[in-house]
Design an enzyme around this catalytic site. Structure first.
Site, PDB file in Angstrom:
ATOM      1  N   ASN A  40      32.554  46.399  44.212  1.00 29.43           N
ATOM      2  CA  ASN A  40      32.870  45.147  43.577  1.00 29.43           C
ATOM      3  C   ASN A  40      33.602  45.721  42.279  1.00 29.43           C
ATOM      4  O   ASN A  40      32.990  45.973  41.232  1.00 29.43           O
ATOM      5  CB  ASN A  40      31.727  44.365  43.298  1.00 29.43           C
ATOM      6  CG  ASN A  40      31.871  43.053  42.696  1.00 29.43           C
ATOM      7  OD1 ASN A  40      33.113  42.897  42.157  1.00 29.43           O
ATOM      8  ND2 ASN A  40      30.987  42.048  42.432  1.00 29.43           N
TER       9      ASN A  40
ATOM     10  N   TYR B  17      27.574  33.491  39.747  1.00 27.28           N
ATOM     11  CA  TYR B  17      26.952  34.707  40.072  1.00 27.28           C
ATOM     12  C   TYR B  17      25.372  34.601  40.426  1.00 27.28           C
ATOM     13  O   TYR B  17      24.791  35.608  40.898  1.00 27.28           O
ATOM     14  CB  TYR B  17      27.132  35.817  38.967  1.00 27.28           C
ATOM     15  CG  TYR B  17      28.676  35.789  38.810  1.00 27.28           C
ATOM     16  CD1 TYR B  17      29.649  36.135  39.712  1.00 27.28           C
ATOM     17  CD2 TYR B  17      29.272  35.455  37.340  1.00 27.28           C
ATOM     18  CE1 TYR B  17      31.167  36.229  39.516  1.00 27.28           C
ATOM     19  CE2 TYR B  17      30.538  35.807  37.082  1.00 27.28           C
ATOM     20  CZ  TYR B  17      31.534  35.918  38.151  1.00 27.28           C
ATOM     21  OH  TYR B  17      32.894  36.030  37.925  1.00 27.28           O
TER      22      TYR B  17
ATOM     23  N   GLU C 156      35.467  45.785  50.290  1.00 25.50           N
ATOM     24  CA  GLU C 156      35.537  45.036  48.731  1.00 25.50           C
ATOM     25  C   GLU C 156      34.616  44.053  48.928  1.00 25.50           C
ATOM     26  O   GLU C 156      34.592  43.246  49.810  1.00 25.50           O
ATOM     27  CB  GLU C 156      36.842  44.725  48.586  1.00 25.50           C
ATOM     28  CG  GLU C 156      37.125  43.865  47.215  1.00 25.50           C
ATOM     29  CD  GLU C 156      38.539  43.432  47.247  1.00 25.50           C
ATOM     30  OE1 GLU C 156      39.422  44.187  47.286  1.00 25.50           O
ATOM     31  OE2 GLU C 156      38.630  42.161  46.628  1.00 25.50           O
TER      32      GLU C 156
ATOM     33  N   ALA D  17      36.681  42.255  37.499  1.00 28.91           N
ATOM     34  CA  ALA D  17      37.865  41.775  36.968  1.00 28.91           C
ATOM     35  C   ALA D  17      38.881  42.831  37.322  1.00 28.91           C
ATOM     36  O   ALA D  17      40.182  42.521  37.382  1.00 28.91           O
ATOM     37  CB  ALA D  17      37.641  41.624  35.522  1.00 28.91           C
TER      38      ALA D  17
ATOM     39  N   ARG E 197      38.488  29.921  43.260  1.00 34.71           N
ATOM     40  CA  ARG E 197      38.240  29.695  41.617  1.00 34.71           C
ATOM     41  C   ARG E 197      39.730  30.145  41.145  1.00 34.71           C
ATOM     42  O   ARG E 197      40.821  29.552  41.989  1.00 34.71           O
ATOM     43  CB  ARG E 197      37.448  31.264  41.317  1.00 34.71           C
ATOM     44  CG  ARG E 197      35.851  31.209  41.763  1.00 34.71           C
ATOM     45  CD  ARG E 197      35.068  32.233  41.467  1.00 34.71           C
ATOM     46  NE  ARG E 197      35.020  32.083  39.969  1.00 34.71           N
ATOM     47  CZ  ARG E 197      34.624  33.133  39.212  1.00 34.71           C
ATOM     48  NH1 ARG E 197      34.104  34.172  39.867  1.00 34.71           N
ATOM     49  NH2 ARG E 197      34.473  33.100  37.740  1.00 34.71           N
TER      50      ARG E 197
ATOM     51  N   PRO F  17      33.080  46.230  35.851  1.00 37.37           N
ATOM     52  CA  PRO F  17      32.611  45.617  34.310  1.00 37.37           C
ATOM     53  C   PRO F  17      32.106  44.223  34.582  1.00 37.37           C
ATOM     54  O   PRO F  17      32.379  43.195  35.298  1.00 37.37           O
ATOM     55  CB  PRO F  17      34.149  45.329  33.655  1.00 37.37           C
ATOM     56  CG  PRO F  17      35.171  45.286  35.045  1.00 37.37           C
ATOM     57  CD  PRO F  17      34.518  46.227  35.751  1.00 37.37           C
ATOM     58  N   ASN F  18      30.966  44.185  33.527  1.00 38.96           N
ATOM     59  CA  ASN F  18      30.171  42.914  33.346  1.00 38.96           C
ATOM     60  C   ASN F  18      29.108  42.731  34.348  1.00 38.96           C
ATOM     61  O   ASN F  18      28.555  41.898  34.052  1.00 38.96           O
ATOM     62  CB  ASN F  18      31.197  41.783  33.082  1.00 38.96           C
ATOM     63  CG  ASN F  18      32.155  41.748  31.854  1.00 38.96           C
ATOM     64  OD1 ASN F  18      31.656  42.108  30.923  1.00 38.96           O
ATOM     65  ND2 ASN F  18      33.556  41.706  32.062  1.00 38.96           N
TER      66      ASN F  18
ATOM     67  N   HIS G 154      32.711  40.641  46.709  1.00 41.59           N
ATOM     68  CA  HIS G 154      32.419  39.675  45.476  1.00 41.59           C
ATOM     69  C   HIS G 154      31.333  38.730  45.580  1.00 41.59           C
ATOM     70  O   HIS G 154      31.137  38.277  46.750  1.00 41.59           O
ATOM     71  CB  HIS G 154      33.732  39.015  45.261  1.00 41.59           C
ATOM     72  CG  HIS G 154      34.902  39.663  45.150  1.00 41.59           C
ATOM     73  ND1 HIS G 154      35.414  40.219  43.870  1.00 41.59           N
ATOM     74  CD2 HIS G 154      35.916  40.098  46.091  1.00 41.59           C
ATOM     75  CE1 HIS G 154      36.369  40.987  44.020  1.00 41.59           C
ATOM     76  NE2 HIS G 154      36.677  41.096  45.251  1.00 41.59           N
TER      77      HIS G 154
ATOM     78  N   ARG H  97      24.727  36.445  33.271  1.00 38.54           N
ATOM     79  CA  ARG H  97      26.013  35.882  33.178  1.00 38.54           C
ATOM     80  C   ARG H  97      26.357  34.874  34.085  1.00 38.54           C
ATOM     81  O   ARG H  97      26.208  34.976  35.340  1.00 38.54           O
ATOM     82  CB  ARG H  97      26.744  37.123  33.440  1.00 38.54           C
ATOM     83  CG  ARG H  97      28.298  37.033  33.815  1.00 38.54           C
ATOM     84  CD  ARG H  97      29.154  38.286  34.328  1.00 38.54           C
ATOM     85  NE  ARG H  97      30.508  37.930  34.449  1.00 38.54           N
ATOM     86  CZ  ARG H  97      31.267  38.569  35.223  1.00 38.54           C
ATOM     87  NH1 ARG H  97      30.958  39.578  36.062  1.00 38.54           N
ATOM     88  NH2 ARG H  97      32.497  38.399  35.302  1.00 38.54           N
TER      89      ARG H  97
END
Ligand code: DQA
Length: 156
Positions: free
Chosen positions: A77, A25, A101, A80, A110, A12-13, A103, A20
């Protein structure tokens, strides 16, 4: 050797990449990332397909579909959903397809809630913190891993 088929899944996003939170990012769009993955795949002899959804159930369905399409490996990825989704974890375990995985940001630099991943211990590897390059590193690592397990199977 047969062409390896790799599915890249964005959660998502990530469709909003480019605008964004560029501090986290960067300015690269999802279309740019997908194109660079396809280009790298071409040069490495991999068949790369990409998919993005903002919906957990659709992501689960796409992972199930990957098993019926004989996808050899997944770069994901989960965005969230990394931090919350037992459903995505279970889908990856159920299909048993090797996955990396990814990111864009270094999730360990973070907020605390981003330090936990529901998928990481089931992954072949994790790449985080290199922006769009994280995906390219993951693709190379996944190819290497898939070659290694093919060689092992041949030796058995
Ligand atoms: C992300 C990190 C997640 O914590 C966040 O929710 C995202 C993107 C990354 O690529 O850095 O949406 O997965």
């Amino acid at each position: 050797m047969k062409t390896l088929r790799i599915l890249v899944i964005h959660g998502p996003n990530l469709n909003l990449l480019g605008t964004r939170e560029p501090g986290h990012y960067g300015h690269t769009t999802l279309a740019d990332i997908n194109q660079s993955l396809i280009n790298l795949g071409d040069s490495l002899g991999l068949e790369v397909t990409t998919y993005q959804s903002n919906h957990e159930g659709e992501l689960v369905d796409r992972i199930h579909q990957a098993a019926s399409e004989s996808i050899d490996g997944i770069v994901i990825n989960p965005a969230a959903y990394t931090h919350t989704s037992i459903a995505l974890r279970d889908a990856m375990l159920a299909t048993n397809i090797p996955f990396i995985e990814v990111h864009l940001s270094n999730i360990h630099r973070r907020e605390d809630f981003r330090h936990r991943s529901m998928l990481a211990d089931a992954a072949t590897g994790i790449v985080a913190g290199f922006g769009g390059t994280s995906y390219l590193l993951a693709l190379r690592g996944l190819q290497d891993h898939l070659y290694q397990i093919t060689e092992q199977n041949r030796g058995e």
